[in-house]
Design a protein around this motif. Structure first.
Motif, PDB file in Angstrom:
ATOM      1  N   ILE A  96     -56.123  -6.023 -86.735  1.00 35.36           N
ATOM      2  CA  ILE A  96     -57.402  -6.724 -86.612  1.00 35.36           C
ATOM      3  C   ILE A  96     -57.958  -6.639 -85.188  1.00 35.36           C
ATOM      4  CG2 ILE A  96     -57.088  -8.295 -88.549  1.00 35.36           C
ATOM      5  CD1 ILE A  96     -56.179 -10.429 -86.540  1.00 35.36           C
ATOM      6  N   GLY A  97     -57.352  -5.772 -84.379  1.00 35.01           N
ATOM      7  CA  GLY A  97     -57.856  -5.546 -83.030  1.00 35.01           C
ATOM      8  C   GLY A  97     -57.401  -6.579 -82.005  1.00 35.01           C
ATOM      9  N   LYS A  98     -56.333  -7.289 -82.277  1.00 35.35           N
ATOM     10  CA  LYS A  98     -55.813  -8.299 -81.346  1.00 35.35           C
ATOM     11  C   LYS A  98     -54.392  -7.920 -80.935  1.00 35.35           C
ATOM     12  CE  LYS A  98     -57.926 -11.531 -80.386  1.00 35.35           C
ATOM     13  NZ  LYS A  98     -58.897 -11.544 -79.273  1.00 35.35           N
ATOM     14  N   THR A  99     -54.252  -7.028 -79.969  1.00 33.51           N
ATOM     15  CA  THR A  99     -52.933  -6.623 -79.498  1.00 33.51           C
ATOM     16  C   THR A  99     -52.372  -7.724 -78.599  1.00 33.51           C
ATOM     17  OG1 THR A  99     -53.573  -4.305 -79.581  1.00 33.51           O
ATOM     18  CG2 THR A  99     -51.645  -4.858 -78.244  1.00 33.51           C
ATOM     19  N   PRO A 100     -51.185  -8.246 -78.932  1.00 37.94           N
ATOM     20  CA  PRO A 100     -50.586  -9.289 -78.091  1.00 37.94           C
ATOM     21  C   PRO A 100     -50.285  -8.771 -76.678  1.00 37.94           C
ATOM     22  CG  PRO A 100     -49.488  -9.155 -80.228  1.00 37.94           C
ATOM     23  CD  PRO A 100     -50.377  -7.961 -80.112  1.00 37.94           C
ATOM     24  N   THR A 101     -50.425  -9.650 -75.695  1.00 38.20           N
ATOM     25  CA  THR A 101     -50.003  -9.310 -74.335  1.00 38.20           C
ATOM     26  C   THR A 101     -48.557  -9.746 -74.116  1.00 38.20           C
ATOM     27  OG1 THR A 101     -50.921 -11.384 -73.501  1.00 38.20           O
ATOM     28  CG2 THR A 101     -52.333  -9.430 -73.381  1.00 38.20           C
ATOM     29  N   LYS A 102     -48.129 -10.738 -74.898  1.00 34.46           N
ATOM     30  CA  LYS A 102     -46.750 -11.223 -74.825  1.00 34.46           C
ATOM     31  C   LYS A 102     -46.387 -11.823 -76.185  1.00 34.46           C
ATOM     32  CE  LYS A 102     -43.817 -14.455 -72.247  1.00 34.46           C
ATOM     33  NZ  LYS A 102     -43.807 -15.488 -71.200  1.00 34.46           N
ATOM     34  N   MET A 103     -45.155 -11.568 -76.619  1.00 29.79           N
ATOM     35  CA  MET A 103     -44.676 -12.099 -77.894  1.00 29.79           C
ATOM     36  C   MET A 103     -43.273 -12.668 -77.690  1.00 29.79           C
ATOM     37  SD  MET A 103     -43.833  -9.992 -81.395  1.00 29.79           S
ATOM     38  CE  MET A 103     -45.278 -10.170 -82.389  1.00 29.79           C
ATOM     39  N   VAL A 104     -43.103 -13.957 -78.012  1.00 27.46           N
ATOM     40  CA  VAL A 104     -41.806 -14.615 -77.888  1.00 27.46           C
ATOM     41  C   VAL A 104     -41.280 -14.842 -79.297  1.00 27.46           C
ATOM     42  CG1 VAL A 104     -40.558 -16.625 -77.021  1.00 27.46           C
ATOM     43  CG2 VAL A 104     -42.521 -15.730 -75.748  1.00 27.46           C
ATOM     44  N   THR A 105     -40.104 -14.262 -79.585  1.00 22.86           N
ATOM     45  CA  THR A 105     -39.506 -14.321 -80.918  1.00 22.86           C
ATOM     46  C   THR A 105     -38.047 -14.745 -80.809  1.00 22.86           C
ATOM     47  OG1 THR A 105     -38.542 -12.100 -81.054  1.00 22.86           O
ATOM     48  CG2 THR A 105     -40.905 -12.266 -81.443  1.00 22.86           C
ATOM     49  N   PRO A 106     -37.416 -15.049 -81.952  1.00 24.58           N
ATOM     50  CA  PRO A 106     -35.974 -15.325 -81.914  1.00 24.58           C
ATOM     51  C   PRO A 106     -35.168 -14.107 -81.443  1.00 24.58           C
ATOM     52  CG  PRO A 106     -36.916 -16.069 -83.981  1.00 24.58           C
ATOM     53  CD  PRO A 106     -37.978 -15.281 -83.271  1.00 24.58           C
ATOM     54  N   ASN A 107     -35.748 -12.906 -81.559  1.00 29.91           N
ATOM     55  CA  ASN A 107     -35.069 -11.668 -81.165  1.00 29.91           C
ATOM     56  C   ASN A 107     -35.280 -11.320 -79.696  1.00 29.91           C
ATOM     57  OD1 ASN A 107     -34.712 -11.665 -83.888  1.00 29.91           O
ATOM     58  ND2 ASN A 107     -35.753  -9.753 -84.281  1.00 29.91           N
TER      59      ASN A 107
END
Length: 116
Positions: A96-107
């Motif tokens: 949808i054209g929204k590339t994350p700049t940062k992603m915090v996940t359990p991994n």
């Protein structure tokens, strides 16, 4: 000491033990928060919120999506017992054209597209 006082104390002690053994621990209670994915995006507006919410609507394994315009963040909460694919969530955002700049996940934490 009377038998009634001893019995009452014994019952109270057993009830306290049962509550401490069977009550959910703080780790269990916090489990949904540990499995969520939080992303930061460059820009966020009301239109973005609608677009993101619509894109995640009906996605298998996703219980809820929360967007914050102020924090420029998206939180994806999985269904209970589900662990979402960081790569899959990243790709949904890209679609949808929204590339994350940062992603915090359990991994782990990602600043570029995860490999899995």
């Amino acid at each position: 000491m009377s038998n009634w006082v001893r019995s009452t104390g014994l019952v109270a002690g057993l009830m306290l033990l049962a509550v401490s053994v069977f009550a959910p621990s703080p780790v269990q209670a916090a489990d949904p928060a540990k499995s969520q994915i939080v992303m930061t995006v460059g820009e966020m507006c009301g239109g973005c919120v609608k677009k993101i919410s619509k894109r995640f609507e009906g996605v298998k394994g996703v219980a809820k999506v929360q967007c914050s315009i102020e924090k420029k963040s998206v939180t994806v909460v999985p269904d209970q017992g589900v662990r979402l694919s960081p790569k899959g969530v990243w790709e949904l955002m890209e679609s949808i054209g929204k590339t994350p700049t940062k992603m915090v996940t359990p991994n782990g934490t990602f600043t570029s597209k995860p490999k899995s």
